[in-house]
Design an enzyme around this catalytic site. Sequence first.
Site, PDB file in Angstrom:
ATOM      1  N   CYS A   1      35.835 -18.789   7.266  1.00  0.00           N
ATOM      2  CA  CYS A   1      36.592 -19.066   8.490  1.00  0.00           C
ATOM      3  C   CYS A   1      38.062 -18.750   8.249  1.00  0.00           C
ATOM      4  CB  CYS A   1      36.420 -20.518   8.938  1.00  0.00           C
ATOM      5  SG  CYS A   1      37.113 -21.706   7.775  1.00  0.00           S
TER       6      CYS A   1
ATOM      7  N   CYS B   1      39.978 -20.536   5.443  1.00  0.00           N
ATOM      8  CA  CYS B   1      39.825 -19.962   4.094  1.00  0.00           C
ATOM      9  C   CYS B   1      40.891 -18.897   3.857  1.00  0.00           C
ATOM     10  CB  CYS B   1      38.439 -19.352   3.936  1.00  0.00           C
ATOM     11  SG  CYS B   1      37.062 -20.496   4.132  1.00  0.00           S
TER      12      CYS B   1
ATOM     13  N   ASP C   1      51.065  13.820  25.804  1.00  0.00           N
ATOM     14  CA  ASP C   1      51.663  15.123  25.512  1.00  0.00           C
ATOM     15  C   ASP C   1      50.664  16.088  24.876  1.00  0.00           C
ATOM     16  OD1 ASP C   1      51.363  13.909  23.089  1.00  0.00           O
ATOM     17  OD2 ASP C   1      53.240  14.633  22.261  1.00  0.00           O
TER      18      ASP C   1
END
Length: 492
Positions: free
Chosen positions: A20, A23, A417
């Site tokens: 998670c 951690c 461009d």
Amino acid sequence: MSTQVEPTERTDIQISGMTCASCAARIQGTLSELSGVEEANVNFATKTATVNHEGISAEEFTTRIQDLGYDVTGFDGEGDSDLDVEADEWEHHVWQRLLVAVVLGTPVLLVSMVPSLQFAGWEWFAFLLSTPVVFWSGWDFHAATIKNLRHGAVTMDTLVSLGTISAWTWSTVVLFSGIDAHVYFESAAVIVALILLGKWLEARASRKAGDALRAMAELGAPSATLEDGTEIPAEDLAVGDRFLVRPGEKVATDGVVVSGASSIDASLVTGEPLPVEVTVGDEVIGSTLNVDGSVVVEASRVGADTTLAQVTRLVEEAQGSKADVQRLADRVASVFVPAVLLLSLVTLATWILLGYPVSDGFTAAVAVQIIACPCALGLATPMGIMVGTGRGAQLGVIIRGGEVLEDTRKVNTVVLDKTGTVTEGRMSVRNVIVDGDQSERLQAATVLESRTEHPLARALSEMDVNALFPAPVPAPSTQSGAVASGAVETGL
């Protein structure tokens, strides 16, 4: 007197065992405290740590991370050759446990929440079905909690584990003791199923986002033919080696043309569909396509120094970058779990002090943990950045980082461009003006042009003569002369 300063190094560390965002916050905090570390960034979604430092060995990083209860699987992209297999196995593992949680948890949810479905002893039915969900489907959360507690840490998994076990334990006590209180078997089962669903979606998203990097790596030429005709793997080329690029082949690595002339399709890098004419002295980019003509190229950049490798590195950095909102989420996640646990205890104490029954206090305390269980707080933002940048790379758009994605909410005008970004990137015949037998001449042109890979030639060879010139309709004769022209109008 002069002082020699060691150059700043960058080390990428692959870490396993993170479950998670808490951690990741723990590891990042520990690495940041090391003497010589200028900046440390740990990304839970990519399971990597990027550290800018001066003179710290890989062994020291490994020791510090292992002391926290996690494993180091490799450094700087090496040593993680089985990560793809591991990701697939993890996704399958989560899917199996999710399937059991859904199959067993759905009846528990229905019988608990729909009064018309309840029958005598339905609580025992809920107990029997929810027990394997909590302890088998949710075992990864409990195992991670035990592992982290051994190292004196709490994470989002601690909250999930404690919340589900508390709900199941309290409900079991109520069931066996006969206390007149609500049971939470459905909450325990549903939370496990929902968190597993998030874990499974996370695993799928991580794998798909990683596919973008793997697809980019596969764009390169697999081999190169040296001047003497020897064929070697492209990764074995060294700076100064000369290799032959035949028509239709990819340029093995970045270099300079030393012999011959050709047209190079560089749309992979520039987005422009028209090939670029190259001759002796011109630079060519690895992985671009040689359209026609043979050239001999002298390698100037190989390996991690090539343009394609640098673009891939940009995508990796973008996936690991953090937007401002993610930094906020990480800071909150690091204190979220202790705060919820403290709030749960305060809730229990408050209810008891106010004179409510202890059973009501436990019910309220468990409710706090249940509501706080989902860990989307620390997961949604990093996964959003990872998937966004990965999907962009698949579509040919390199996003520089999470802050760029975050800033797009302010965009109201986009300026392009490159013609290849607003068209299909392939030329096609739009109109033909020809004198004489239209069908015969055009058929001859398509045959002649079919022998080359040039975009203009390919457009001619693929044109549909019958669509351009349907069967003529008889018309009154006129005195005007025929148009004498062989012009072909093409367009993107």
